[in-house]
Design a protein around this motif. Structure first.
Motif, PDB file in Angstrom:
ATOM      1  N   PHE A 160       0.820  -1.206   0.000  1.00  0.00           N
ATOM      2  CA  PHE A 160       0.000   0.000   0.000  1.00  0.00           C
ATOM      3  C   PHE A 160       0.858   1.262   0.000  1.00  0.00           C
ATOM      4  N   ILE A 161       1.983   1.219   0.710  1.00  0.00           N
ATOM      5  CA  ILE A 161       2.840   2.409   0.816  1.00  0.00           C
ATOM      6  C   ILE A 161       3.270   2.894  -0.563  1.00  0.00           C
ATOM      7  N   PHE A 162       3.577   1.974  -1.465  1.00  0.00           N
ATOM      8  CA  PHE A 162       3.981   2.363  -2.816  1.00  0.00           C
ATOM      9  C   PHE A 162       2.886   3.159  -3.515  1.00  0.00           C
ATOM     10  N   SER A 163       1.648   2.821  -3.253  1.00  0.00           N
ATOM     11  CA  SER A 163       0.544   3.453  -3.967  1.00  0.00           C
ATOM     12  C   SER A 163       0.331   4.911  -3.554  1.00  0.00           C
ATOM     13  N   ILE A 164       0.839   5.312  -2.408  1.00  0.00           N
ATOM     14  CA  ILE A 164       0.610   6.686  -1.968  1.00  0.00           C
ATOM     15  C   ILE A 164       1.855   7.568  -2.076  1.00  0.00           C
ATOM     16  N   LEU A 165       2.940   7.034  -2.609  1.00  0.00           N
ATOM     17  CA  LEU A 165       4.145   7.835  -2.805  1.00  0.00           C
ATOM     18  C   LEU A 165       3.980   8.739  -4.023  1.00  0.00           C
ATOM     19  N   SER A 166       4.522   9.936  -3.933  1.00  0.00           N
ATOM     20  CA  SER A 166       4.539  10.807  -5.109  1.00  0.00           C
ATOM     21  C   SER A 166       5.540  10.242  -6.116  1.00  0.00           C
ATOM     22  N   ASN A 167       5.493  10.738  -7.335  1.00  0.00           N
ATOM     23  CA  ASN A 167       6.424  10.258  -8.363  1.00  0.00           C
ATOM     24  C   ASN A 167       7.873  10.515  -7.957  1.00  0.00           C
ATOM     25  N   GLY A 168       8.130  11.697  -7.377  1.00  0.00           N
ATOM     26  CA  GLY A 168       9.486  12.024  -6.942  1.00  0.00           C
ATOM     27  C   GLY A 168       9.974  11.115  -5.827  1.00  0.00           C
ATOM     28  N   SER A 169       9.098  10.858  -4.862  1.00  0.00           N
ATOM     29  CA  SER A 169       9.455   9.960  -3.760  1.00  0.00           C
ATOM     30  C   SER A 169       9.673   8.543  -4.262  1.00  0.00           C
ATOM     31  N   ASP A 170       8.827   8.120  -5.172  1.00  0.00           N
ATOM     32  CA  ASP A 170       8.958   6.786  -5.754  1.00  0.00           C
ATOM     33  C   ASP A 170      10.315   6.638  -6.444  1.00  0.00           C
ATOM     34  N   ASP A 171      10.722   7.660  -7.178  1.00  0.00           N
ATOM     35  CA  ASP A 171      12.025   7.631  -7.849  1.00  0.00           C
ATOM     36  C   ASP A 171      13.167   7.558  -6.845  1.00  0.00           C
ATOM     37  N   GLU A 172      13.061   8.333  -5.765  1.00  0.00           N
ATOM     38  CA  GLU A 172      14.103   8.317  -4.731  1.00  0.00           C
ATOM     39  C   GLU A 172      14.221   6.938  -4.088  1.00  0.00           C
ATOM     40  N   VAL A 173      13.095   6.328  -3.789  1.00  0.00           N
ATOM     41  CA  VAL A 173      13.092   5.002  -3.178  1.00  0.00           C
ATOM     42  C   VAL A 173      13.698   3.979  -4.137  1.00  0.00           C
ATOM     43  N   LYS A 174      13.358   4.077  -5.405  1.00  0.00           N
ATOM     44  CA  LYS A 174      13.879   3.119  -6.391  1.00  0.00           C
ATOM     45  C   LYS A 174      15.385   3.256  -6.601  1.00  0.00           C
ATOM     46  N   ARG A 175      15.947   4.412  -6.274  1.00  0.00           N
ATOM     47  CA  ARG A 175      17.395   4.601  -6.387  1.00  0.00           C
ATOM     48  C   ARG A 175      18.149   4.081  -5.167  1.00  0.00           C
ATOM     49  N   HIS A 176      17.434   3.660  -4.151  1.00  0.00           N
ATOM     50  CA  HIS A 176      18.084   3.153  -2.935  1.00  0.00           C
ATOM     51  C   HIS A 176      18.870   1.889  -3.267  1.00  0.00           C
ATOM     52  N   SER A 177      20.024   1.723  -2.621  1.00  0.00           N
ATOM     53  CA  SER A 177      20.915   0.598  -2.941  1.00  0.00           C
ATOM     54  C   SER A 177      20.286  -0.777  -2.697  1.00  0.00           C
ATOM     55  N   GLU A 178      19.340  -0.880  -1.774  1.00  0.00           N
ATOM     56  CA  GLU A 178      18.734  -2.171  -1.463  1.00  0.00           C
ATOM     57  C   GLU A 178      17.294  -2.287  -1.963  1.00  0.00           C
TER      58      GLU A 178
END
Length: 104
Positions: free
Chosen positions: A2-20
């Motif tokens: 559910f958390i993924f569904s409420i992230l903004s596009n910018g936040s989603d991009d930041e999370v996807k760049r995380h090393s893990e």
């Protein structure tokens, strides 16, 4: 999750760049996701320069004051997050007495 569904596009991009990211997204680990989101959002800036982020954390911590319509509980929650951001950016930890004075 559910958390993924409420992230903004910018936040989603930041999370996807995380090393893990691949590990915790594949395992659907909500705690690891939450820690990543919290880490990326403790300081409100789009800069990637460590000096700018550290300075922003210092300014946000220093400006954290209880407003007229903010409960003590809510103020404490916000203050604790601002202090956590302040320390996480490499600023020196304060002793308990100084933190208490800053809280007031």
């Amino acid at each position: 999750l559910f958390i993924f569904s409420i992230l903004s596009n910018g936040s989603d991009d930041e999370v996807k760049r995380h090393s893990e990211y691949l590990i915790f997204s594949k395992n659907s680990d909500p705690l690891a996701l939450w820690k990543t989101i919290e880490d990326k959002h403790l300081v409100t800036t789009t800069s990637t320069d460590a000096r700018v982020i550290r300075n922003r954390a210092l300014n946000e911590y220093g400006a954290c004051k209880q407003g007229p319509f903010v409960s003590l509980f809510d103020h404490r929650s916000i203050f604790d997050l601002k202090y956590k951001a302040y320390v996480s950016q490499g600023n020196k930890e304060k002793d308990d007495e100084d933190v208490a004075i800053d809280f007031l």
